[in-house]
Design a protein around this motif. Sequence first.
Motif, PDB file in Angstrom:
ATOM      1  N   ARG A 262     -18.552   5.403  31.797  1.00  0.00           N
ATOM      2  CA  ARG A 262     -19.015   6.156  30.626  1.00  0.00           C
ATOM      3  C   ARG A 262     -18.222   5.898  29.361  1.00  0.00           C
ATOM      4  NH1 ARG A 262     -19.065  10.421  33.976  1.00  0.00           N
ATOM      5  NH2 ARG A 262     -17.497  11.770  33.085  1.00  0.00           N
TER       6      ARG A 262
ATOM      7  N   ASP B 113     -16.670  12.203  21.630  1.00  0.00           N
ATOM      8  CA  ASP B 113     -16.395  13.615  21.901  1.00  0.00           C
ATOM      9  C   ASP B 113     -16.352  14.389  20.594  1.00  0.00           C
ATOM     10  OD1 ASP B 113     -16.200  13.136  24.612  1.00  0.00           O
ATOM     11  OD2 ASP B 113     -14.000  13.167  24.663  1.00  0.00           O
TER      12      ASP B 113
ATOM     13  N   TYR C 183     -15.255  17.973  19.800  1.00  0.00           N
ATOM     14  CA  TYR C 183     -14.657  19.166  20.401  1.00  0.00           C
ATOM     15  C   TYR C 183     -14.330  20.200  19.322  1.00  0.00           C
ATOM     16  CZ  TYR C 183     -14.020  16.732  24.924  1.00  0.00           C
ATOM     17  OH  TYR C 183     -14.206  16.094  26.131  1.00  0.00           O
TER      18      TYR C 183
ATOM     19  N   GLY D 257     -15.393   9.772  27.225  1.00  0.00           N
ATOM     20  CA  GLY D 257     -16.070   9.172  28.374  1.00  0.00           C
ATOM     21  C   GLY D 257     -15.001   8.737  29.361  1.00  0.00           C
ATOM     22  N   THR D 258     -15.156   9.150  30.604  1.00  0.00           N
ATOM     23  CA  THR D 258     -14.026   9.042  31.511  1.00  0.00           C
ATOM     24  C   THR D 258     -13.481   7.626  31.689  1.00  0.00           C
ATOM     25  OG1 THR D 258     -13.192   9.622  33.675  1.00  0.00           O
ATOM     26  CG2 THR D 258     -15.519   9.111  33.590  1.00  0.00           C
TER      27      THR D 258
ATOM     28  N   ASN E 177     -11.628   6.630  28.577  1.00  0.00           N
ATOM     29  CA  ASN E 177     -10.354   7.335  28.439  1.00  0.00           C
ATOM     30  C   ASN E 177      -9.286   6.723  29.352  1.00  0.00           C
ATOM     31  OD1 ASN E 177     -11.641   9.145  26.754  1.00  0.00           O
ATOM     32  ND2 ASN E 177     -11.997  10.663  28.367  1.00  0.00           N
TER      33      ASN E 177
ATOM     34  N   VAL F 131     -20.816  14.102  23.018  1.00  0.00           N
ATOM     35  CA  VAL F 131     -20.486  15.148  24.004  1.00  0.00           C
ATOM     36  C   VAL F 131     -19.768  16.292  23.301  1.00  0.00           C
ATOM     37  CG1 VAL F 131     -19.341  15.629  26.202  1.00  0.00           C
ATOM     38  CG2 VAL F 131     -20.073  13.294  25.682  1.00  0.00           C
TER      39      VAL F 131
ATOM     40  N   LEU G   8     -19.083  21.473  29.434  1.00  0.00           N
ATOM     41  CA  LEU G   8     -19.453  20.279  28.660  1.00  0.00           C
ATOM     42  C   LEU G   8     -20.940  20.288  28.352  1.00  0.00           C
ATOM     43  CD1 LEU G   8     -17.441  17.613  30.650  1.00  0.00           C
ATOM     44  CD2 LEU G   8     -17.283  17.920  28.180  1.00  0.00           C
TER      45      LEU G   8
ATOM     46  N   ARG H 283     -19.998  14.749  38.109  1.00  0.00           N
ATOM     47  CA  ARG H 283     -20.500  15.674  37.083  1.00  0.00           C
ATOM     48  C   ARG H 283     -21.904  16.073  37.531  1.00  0.00           C
ATOM     49  NH1 ARG H 283     -16.056  16.880  34.406  1.00  0.00           N
ATOM     50  NH2 ARG H 283     -15.225  15.387  32.913  1.00  0.00           N
TER      51      ARG H 283
ATOM     52  N   LEU I 131      -9.873  19.194  29.464  1.00  0.00           N
ATOM     53  CA  LEU I 131     -10.640  17.951  29.625  1.00  0.00           C
ATOM     54  C   LEU I 131      -9.783  16.720  29.336  1.00  0.00           C
ATOM     55  CD1 LEU I 131     -13.861  19.127  27.824  1.00  0.00           C
ATOM     56  CD2 LEU I 131     -13.623  18.667  30.269  1.00  0.00           C
ATOM     57  N   GLY I 132     -10.001  15.677  30.148  1.00  0.00           N
ATOM     58  CA  GLY I 132      -9.273  14.430  29.918  1.00  0.00           C
ATOM     59  C   GLY I 132      -7.971  14.342  30.688  1.00  0.00           C
TER      60      GLY I 132
ATOM     61  N   ASP J 210      -8.207  11.922  33.329  1.00  0.00           N
ATOM     62  CA  ASP J 210      -8.242  10.533  32.844  1.00  0.00           C
ATOM     63  C   ASP J 210      -6.841  10.055  32.457  1.00  0.00           C
ATOM     64  OD1 ASP J 210     -10.953  10.789  33.203  1.00  0.00           O
ATOM     65  OD2 ASP J 210     -11.336  11.305  31.113  1.00  0.00           O
TER      66      ASP J 210
ATOM     67  N   CYS K 121      -9.285  13.737  24.195  1.00  0.00           N
ATOM     68  CA  CYS K 121      -9.138  12.985  25.454  1.00  0.00           C
ATOM     69  C   CYS K 121      -8.485  11.642  25.139  1.00  0.00           C
ATOM     70  CB  CYS K 121     -10.492  12.814  26.125  1.00  0.00           C
ATOM     71  SG  CYS K 121     -11.156  14.371  26.749  1.00  0.00           S
TER      72      CYS K 121
HETATM   73  O1  LIG Z   1     -17.416  11.892  29.788  1.00  0.00           O
HETATM   74  C1  LIG Z   1     -16.980  13.010  30.096  1.00  0.00           C
HETATM   75  O2  LIG Z   1     -16.778  13.385  31.241  1.00  0.00           O
HETATM   76  C2  LIG Z   1     -16.719  14.073  29.031  1.00  0.00           C
HETATM   77  C3  LIG Z   1     -15.975  13.608  27.875  1.00  0.00           C
HETATM   78  O3  LIG Z   1     -16.145  14.531  26.825  1.00  0.00           O
HETATM   79  C4  LIG Z   1     -14.496  13.452  28.084  1.00  0.00           C
HETATM   80  O4  LIG Z   1     -14.079  12.440  27.207  1.00  0.00           O
HETATM   81  C5  LIG Z   1     -14.075  13.084  29.474  1.00  0.00           C
HETATM   82  O5  LIG Z   1     -14.372  12.007  29.915  1.00  0.00           O
HETATM   83  C6  LIG Z   1     -13.259  14.016  30.274  1.00  0.00           C
HETATM   84  O6  LIG Z   1     -13.031  13.502  31.555  1.00  0.00           O
END
Ligand SMILES: O=C(O)C[C@@H](O)[C@H](O)C(=O)CO
Length: 309
Positions: free
Chosen positions: A10, A14, A16, A36-37, A40, A92, A104, A169, A255-256, A259, A295
């Motif tokens: 992904r 973001d 936030y 995006g995980t 990140n 997101v 989210l 997710r 969050l993050g 990652d 993140c």
């Molecule tokens: O992609 C996601 O899961 C959500 C994102 O907002 C965030 O960057 C993330 O990856 C948290 O794990």
Amino acid sequence: MSLEALTIGRVGVDLYPEQSGVPLAGVSTFAKSLGGTATNVAVAAARLGRRTAVLTKVGPDGFGDYVRQALDGFGVSPEFVGTSPDLQTPVVFCELNPPADPPLLFYRSPIAPDLTLTDEDVPWDVVESVPLLWVTGTGVSVEPARATQRKILEARGRREHTVLDLDYRPMFWPSVEQARAEIGGLLDHVTVAVGNRTEAEVAVGTADPDEAADRMLARGLRLAVIKKGAEGVLVATPDGRWTVPPQRVEVVCGLGAGDGFGGALIHGLLSGWDPVRIAEYANAAGALVASRLACADAMPTAGEIEELL
Ligand SMILES: O=C(O)C[C@@H](O)[C@H](O)C(=O)CO
Ligand SMILES: Nc1ncnc2c1ncn2[C@@H]1O[C@H](COP(=O)(O)OP(=O)(O)OP(=O)(O)O)[C@@H](O)[C@H]1O
């Protein structure tokens, strides 16, 4: 210089809230950052000095330009970021309510570019030979990404290190049963798996960390990493298992953290560290991200991790 780690999955932008503890209706301003995980994780490992890239896709829009520029700025190669001509780069939102576990809100309709990954997008020589390959559970949630990710793992031939971020997710799946079949099926093709208790339950049918680790090791993994929240992290290998306590921090946005933990896991695996050292280091990285809003933009440096430790 050649790449040390390739992550696949992904990407998004973001957005936030800058006001914490309020529902989205009460938010007046949002901060933009890369997210995006898989993205990140590539950034987190690059912050620790690793040469990384992410295999993903964006739309032909300004946010896609931003993704490439931001990756470049973080020292992550944007070389394998493709473009889906008819789709939009995902955004997101999260609600910092509660900040430790923010809900989210994904805008990825009708499908996210990163889930349209096909054979033509894949740098096959890189996936076969890169020292560390990182794949995610979401990568097998729909076609064509599902078939592509399966082919990538076949081509890789379970070469060390091949890491699966269980990354469940629920909003990306029609049912938990399908997620279990698809994500669980990847375990036969990787050498390391990492996830929290919920993700372990999805992948191997139990949220009990020891039992989950046993089931993963029985599938031929060399390392299973189960994140147990406030109780720390279980790291299990065929030779032993250890629980490593978390670092205490004041949470700004949960969050993050996973990652940041993942980027540090990459660094530790490539450094040849033992599992306990990896978990201690990764716990500190995750804690630092939890103490910050963003993140990718919040990934810590080695100096910051060492200071916390
Ligand atoms: O992609 C996601 O899961 C959500 C994102 O907002 C965030 O960057 C993330 O990856 C948290 O794990
Ligand atoms: N509040 C916290 N205090 C200290 N450490 C934390 C905190 N939250 C997370 N961490 C660290 O980060 C690691 C990963 O966090 P977490 O278990 O929330 O990942 P995750 O569920 O994969 O989250 P995400 O996918 O949202 O990043 C934890 O195992 C822990 O080491």
